[in-house]
Design a protein around this motif. Structure first.
Motif, PDB file in Angstrom:
ATOM      1  N   ASP A   1       5.077-120.574 -86.876  1.00 10.32           N
ATOM      2  CA  ASP A   1       3.752-120.484 -87.482  1.00 10.32           C
ATOM      3  C   ASP A   1       3.953-120.679 -88.975  1.00 10.32           C
ATOM      4  OD1 ASP A   1       1.419-119.571 -88.778  1.00 10.32           O
ATOM      5  OD2 ASP A   1       0.930-118.233 -87.115  1.00 10.32           O
TER       6      ASP A   1
ATOM      7  N   PRO B   1       0.936-115.712 -75.345  1.00 12.39           N
ATOM      8  CA  PRO B   1      -0.167-116.101 -74.460  1.00 12.39           C
ATOM      9  C   PRO B   1      -0.042-117.538 -73.964  1.00 12.39           C
ATOM     10  CG  PRO B   1      -0.961-115.115 -76.516  1.00 12.39           C
ATOM     11  CD  PRO B   1       0.485-115.443 -76.722  1.00 12.39           C
ATOM     12  N   ASP B   2      -0.701-117.812 -72.838  1.00 13.02           N
ATOM     13  CA  ASP B   2      -0.790-119.177 -72.345  1.00 13.02           C
ATOM     14  C   ASP B   2      -1.430-120.067 -73.403  1.00 13.02           C
ATOM     15  OD1 ASP B   2       0.289-118.569 -69.873  1.00 13.02           O
ATOM     16  OD2 ASP B   2      -1.659-118.210 -68.931  1.00 13.02           O
ATOM     17  N   ARG B   3      -0.908-121.277 -73.547  1.00 10.94           N
ATOM     18  CA  ARG B   3      -1.457-122.311 -74.447  1.00 10.94           C
ATOM     19  C   ARG B   3      -1.448-121.917 -75.917  1.00 10.94           C
ATOM     20  NH1 ARG B   3      -4.295-122.178 -69.859  1.00 10.94           N
ATOM     21  NH2 ARG B   3      -5.813-120.719 -70.679  1.00 10.94           N
ATOM     22  N   ALA B   4      -0.654-120.900 -76.274  1.00 12.03           N
ATOM     23  CA  ALA B   4      -0.590-120.498 -77.682  1.00 12.03           C
ATOM     24  C   ALA B   4       0.370-121.360 -78.483  1.00 12.03           C
ATOM     25  CB  ALA B   4      -0.167-119.032 -77.799  1.00 12.03           C
TER      26      ALA B   4
ATOM     27  N   ASP C   1       5.231-125.271 -81.976  1.00 14.00           N
ATOM     28  CA  ASP C   1       4.243-124.921 -82.993  1.00 14.00           C
ATOM     29  C   ASP C   1       3.207-123.971 -82.416  1.00 14.00           C
ATOM     30  OD1 ASP C   1       5.109-126.643 -85.198  1.00 14.00           O
ATOM     31  OD2 ASP C   1       4.546-128.296 -83.883  1.00 14.00           O
ATOM     32  N   VAL C   2       2.869-122.958 -83.175  1.00 17.72           N
ATOM     33  CA  VAL C   2       1.799-122.047 -82.772  1.00 17.72           C
ATOM     34  C   VAL C   2       0.460-122.729 -83.046  1.00 17.72           C
ATOM     35  CG1 VAL C   2       0.695-119.829 -83.218  1.00 17.72           C
ATOM     36  CG2 VAL C   2       3.187-119.999 -83.218  1.00 17.72           C
ATOM     37  N   VAL C   3      -0.332-122.904 -81.996  1.00 16.88           N
ATOM     38  CA  VAL C   3      -1.646-123.537 -82.146  1.00 16.88           C
ATOM     39  C   VAL C   3      -2.784-122.533 -81.999  1.00 16.88           C
ATOM     40  CG1 VAL C   3      -0.851-125.825 -81.463  1.00 16.88           C
ATOM     41  CG2 VAL C   3      -1.610-124.230 -79.701  1.00 16.88           C
ATOM     42  N   GLU C   4      -2.471-121.364 -81.426  1.00 15.57           N
ATOM     43  CA  GLU C   4      -3.425-120.254 -81.347  1.00 15.57           C
ATOM     44  C   GLU C   4      -2.691-118.997 -81.795  1.00 15.57           C
ATOM     45  OE1 GLU C   4      -5.344-119.855 -77.593  1.00 15.57           O
ATOM     46  OE2 GLU C   4      -5.941-121.960 -77.486  1.00 15.57           O
ATOM     47  N   PRO C   5      -2.952-118.509 -83.018  1.00 14.50           N
ATOM     48  CA  PRO C   5      -2.221-117.351 -83.542  1.00 14.50           C
ATOM     49  C   PRO C   5      -2.286-116.148 -82.601  1.00 14.50           C
ATOM     50  CG  PRO C   5      -3.485-118.401 -85.281  1.00 14.50           C
ATOM     51  CD  PRO C   5      -3.924-119.039 -83.994  1.00 14.50           C
ATOM     52  N   PHE C   6      -1.198-115.412 -82.527  1.00 12.96           N
ATOM     53  CA  PHE C   6      -1.132-114.245 -81.652  1.00 12.96           C
ATOM     54  C   PHE C   6      -0.161-113.233 -82.239  1.00 12.96           C
ATOM     55  CE2 PHE C   6       2.336-117.005 -80.411  1.00 12.96           C
ATOM     56  CZ  PHE C   6       3.385-116.147 -80.166  1.00 12.96           C
TER      57      PHE C   6
END
Length: 273
Positions: free
Chosen positions: A22, A70-73, A95-100
């Motif tokens: 990230d 998470p899935d798709r993160a 690459d992180v595409v959905e921050p978690f």
């Protein structure tokens, strides 16, 4: 797995780990519990692969089990493989595409943390990760892109493509989905890359539908001009660009613009004829 020299490696079918990146927070690292292999060090969420499981799938599965990813993160960008013959370890850099926020979900972790890049080497690192980190870090800002000369690639195989040019271009588009390129094809380090793909079509093939993750570029006039223009656009964004074509004149123009080139045959070999 035990080597002839006595070294022990975890996982009969090899192992894999996920390096989630990230840009705003750094990389996700796991502080390993004391009783684990090289306990007390920091490394990647990961573990043994299942029989028949790909390293990409296994790395994500292990990261979900150990860190609650998470899935798709995340979206994979490249892999780096340590192959010892009897055993291999694959680092999947994504690459992180959905921050978690990571969650400790098994007993192997003391802590999970996002670590800024310039602070990673301040931690006591797992020896394997510590050895690979300099190369991995040097590649975190590398983002390859491949511009495909659809007419040239499709036309290199006499399979009746001329009867339905749009259909042939569509089949090529579909085969490029999830394109995994050997690092050597792109002139890069590591093992395998998952580049951005631009498919440039012309003439009757312009009616091909868009393809999700594949960017379809429809040339208004000459396809070669559109390919060079797309290569220059991507280069201006800092991408490492490769143009896939066997057209000698286009190869010269692409290389003059600063791109690498890859033959149609090499591309087709990678995606399967």
């Amino acid at each position: 797995m035990v080597a002839d020299t006595g070294e022990k490696y975890w996982g009969r079918f090899g192992a894999a780990g996920l390096l989630a990146y990230d840009p705003g927070r750094g990389v996700l690292l796991q502080h390993r519990v004391a009783w684990s292999h090289f306990g007390g060090t920091w490394g990647l969420p990961g573990g043994a692969l299942h029989e028949g499981e790909s390293a990409l799938v296994g790395a994500v599965r292990e990261a979900q089990e150990e860190a609650g990813v998470p899935d798709r993160a995340v979206v994979a960008r490249f892999t780096s493989v340590l192959d010892l013959g009897i055993w291999s370890y694959t680092t999947v850099v994504a690459d992180v595409v959905e921050p978690f926020e990571p969650v400790i979900s098994d007993p192997e972790s003391v802590a999970l943390a996002w670590v800024p890049l310039d602070q990673v080497e301040e931690l006591p690192l797992h020896p394997g990760f510590g050895e690979s980190w300099p190369l991995l870090r040097s590649l975190l800002e590398v983002r390859p892109a491949v511009v495909v000369d659809a007419a040239n690639v499709v036309g290199s195989v006499p399979d009746g493509w001329w009867k339905d040019r749009a259909g042939a271009a569509g089949r090529l588009r579909d085969r490029l989905a999830g394109f995994a390129a050997p690092a050597s094809d792109l002139g890069l380090a590591a093992t395998t890359w998952f580049p951005e793909v631009s498919l440039v079509v012309e003439g009757q093939a312009r009616s091909v539908a868009d393809g999700g993750e594949i960017s379809v570029i429809r040339a208004d006039a000459g396809g070669d001009d559109a390919i060079v223009e797309e290569a220059r656009r991507l280069l201006s964004l800092g991408r490492e660009v490769t143009v896939a074509t066997s057209d000698r004149g286009l190869q010269s123009r692409a290389e003059a613009a600063g791109a690498r080139t890859l033959s149609a045959g090499a591309l087709l070999k990678t995606i399967g004829r």
